[in-house]
Design an enzyme around this catalytic site. Structure first.
Site, PDB file in Angstrom:
ATOM      1  N   TYR A  11      51.468 -79.811  13.065  1.00  0.00           N
ATOM      2  CA  TYR A  11      51.926 -81.029  13.222  1.00  0.00           C
ATOM      3  C   TYR A  11      53.299 -81.280  13.231  1.00  0.00           C
ATOM      4  CZ  TYR A  11      47.064 -83.174  13.621  1.00  0.00           C
ATOM      5  OH  TYR A  11      45.873 -83.520  13.865  1.00  0.00           O
ATOM      6  N   HIS A  31      41.310 -85.234  17.136  1.00  0.00           N
ATOM      7  CA  HIS A  31      42.693 -85.036  17.811  1.00  0.00           C
ATOM      8  C   HIS A  31      42.589 -84.538  19.243  1.00  0.00           C
ATOM      9  CE1 HIS A  31      46.865 -83.170  18.278  1.00  0.00           C
ATOM     10  NE2 HIS A  31      46.242 -82.169  18.778  1.00  0.00           N
ATOM     11  N   ASN A  69      40.854 -90.924  12.192  1.00  0.00           N
ATOM     12  CA  ASN A  69      40.232 -91.357  13.381  1.00  0.00           C
ATOM     13  C   ASN A  69      39.343 -90.171  14.423  1.00  0.00           C
ATOM     14  OD1 ASN A  69      42.419 -89.621  13.959  1.00  0.00           O
ATOM     15  ND2 ASN A  69      43.809 -90.942  15.182  1.00  0.00           N
ATOM     16  N   LYS A  85      37.962 -83.629  13.049  1.00  0.00           N
ATOM     17  CA  LYS A  85      38.946 -83.549  11.923  1.00  0.00           C
ATOM     18  C   LYS A  85      37.827 -83.553  10.829  1.00  0.00           C
ATOM     19  CE  LYS A  85      42.896 -86.140  13.557  1.00  0.00           C
ATOM     20  NZ  LYS A  85      43.754 -87.214  13.506  1.00  0.00           N
ATOM     21  N   GLU A 144      49.012 -75.650  21.326  1.00  0.00           N
ATOM     22  CA  GLU A 144      47.749 -75.861  20.432  1.00  0.00           C
ATOM     23  C   GLU A 144      46.706 -74.859  20.600  1.00  0.00           C
ATOM     24  OE1 GLU A 144      48.682 -80.569  19.615  1.00  0.00           O
ATOM     25  OE2 GLU A 144      47.055 -80.064  20.743  1.00  0.00           O
TER      26      GLU A 144
END
Length: 374
Positions: A137, A206, A203, A99, A217
């Site tokens: 998402y 992914h 975080n 990310k 994905e």
């Protein structure tokens, strides 16, 4: 691996001279790590059982591109039920994303990925629009954290990764740790989110939560839809992590050292360069450098990672200085802290290519991030 086991694959090779796709059966023997090939159309032996430099069992999976004596073969299918049964779980694929909040730690994250025996099949630095992020998402669109997630994913570049490994989906999720980085530090202190994450949204990475999600994905980023890369194509220079370095798992540490030097990586993409393109890219060295043919062979022998390098001033000069002399032995003697001194083996397998002349920087960056990416 059972020493007597033989694995069979169906492979294709595009013959540029005949403009034909040639199909082969590729057999790999675990006992001595040799292989042989059969021409399917002509029903005859094409390559006698022998060693192929650089070819490993872990490189053979559906969709992989391997080099067999300068021929780039694409593995299209398993060749028999034994191979399919034995390797299906080991060649499972998953999707990973570094990310935007952790783009500065991508080298360290890539190092962890390789240490855990994942193989990176595809990689590209991208910057998503709000609409693209919402599409990716979409299952979270009604969740209370969706707005913060969208802000994070669109705030800067991210790196999309297609990875394979044994039980890859669960393995990657386990390596990531709990979604909440604070919980990860309590319950899984060695996980990626514990090391690099800040909270439940920021975080670090992914990971797909199921095989179905992984397929969706992977297709989202690496399917028919073409997302533009993040290359600036101005005021930058090219760094090329060579196939031997990628396959030996040291791309992560190399990237970490580049970022630690104060240089920035503004674009990243994994490429499989065929021999014709490798020869074209290195054409300036033809007849000038004795190692030209070996350089072409190395660049077309497996995946390489192209990097666009940017710095406040003179990115070209700073990166050349960081890379060091082309001969690693000389680099170890004269400049032991350089990348080639630390990661190179010899003048051919010297870890990285960097642009020689400042005037050629944009030409080389465009070759990988404009011409080959098209």
């Amino acid at each position: 691996m059972d020493l007597e086991e033989r694995y069979a694959f169906l492979a294709e090779y595009y013959d540029p001279n005949a403009c034909l796709i040639r199909k082969y059966q590729l057999l790999f023997y675990g006992k001595d790590e040799t292989c042989e090939m059969y021409d399917i159309k002509n029903k005859k032996l094409f390559l006698r059982r022998s060693k192929v430099p650089g070819l490993r069992m872990k490189d053979l999976f559906l969709g992989s591109i391997v080099s067999v004596h300068s021929r780039q073969l694409t593995i299209k299918d398993f060749g028999d039920e034994f191979t399919r049964r034995k390797l299906r779980a080991k060649t499972e694929k998953t999707f990973a994303m570094i990310k935007p909040d952790c783009i500065g730690k991508m080298g360290e994250i890539l190092e962890v990925i390789c240490q855990e025996d994942f193989i990176i099949c595809s990689a590209k630095m991208l910057r998503l629009t709000r609409k693209q992020a919402e599409q990716f998402y979409i299952e979270h669109i009604d969740k209370p954290f969706f707005g913060n997630l969208m802000n994070l994913i669109t705030e800067g570049p991210m790196v999309a990764l297609e990875m394979k490994g044994e039980d890859a989906v669960r393995g990657w999720r386990r390596l990531l740790g709990p979604t909440d980085s604070a919980q990860a530090r309590r319950d899984a202190p060695y996980s990626i989110r514990a090391k690099f994450g800040a909270n439940v949204t920021r975080n670090a990475c992914h990971g797909s939560d199921s095989l179905e999600s992984a397929n969706r994905e992977i297709d989202f980023f690496f399917g028919s839809t073409k997302y533009p890369n993040t290359a600036k194509l101005q005021g930058t220079t090219l760094g090329l992590i060579k196939p031997h370095a990628v396959l030996s798992g040291i791309a992560g540490p190399i990237i970490t050292d580049i970022l630690s030097s104060g240089l920035n990586i503004t674009a990243l993409q994994l490429h499989y360069v065929d021999r014709a393109n490798a020869a074209e890219f290195y054409e300036v060295y033809k007849g000038v450098v004795a190692e030209y043919t070996d350089m072409v062979t190395q660049l077309s022998s497996g995946p390489c990672i192209a990097l666009e390098i940017h710095g406040d001033q003179d990115a070209h000069g700073k990166f050349r200085k960081l890379c060091g002399p082309a001969d690693p032995e000389l680099a170890k003697y004269l400049r032991p802290d350089t990348l080639r001194a630390k990661y190179g083996k010899d003048k051919i397998e010297n870890a990285l290519h960097c642009t020689d002349l400042a005037d050629d920087c944009i030409l080389e960056v465009e070759y990988f991030f404009k011409i080959l990416d098209s």
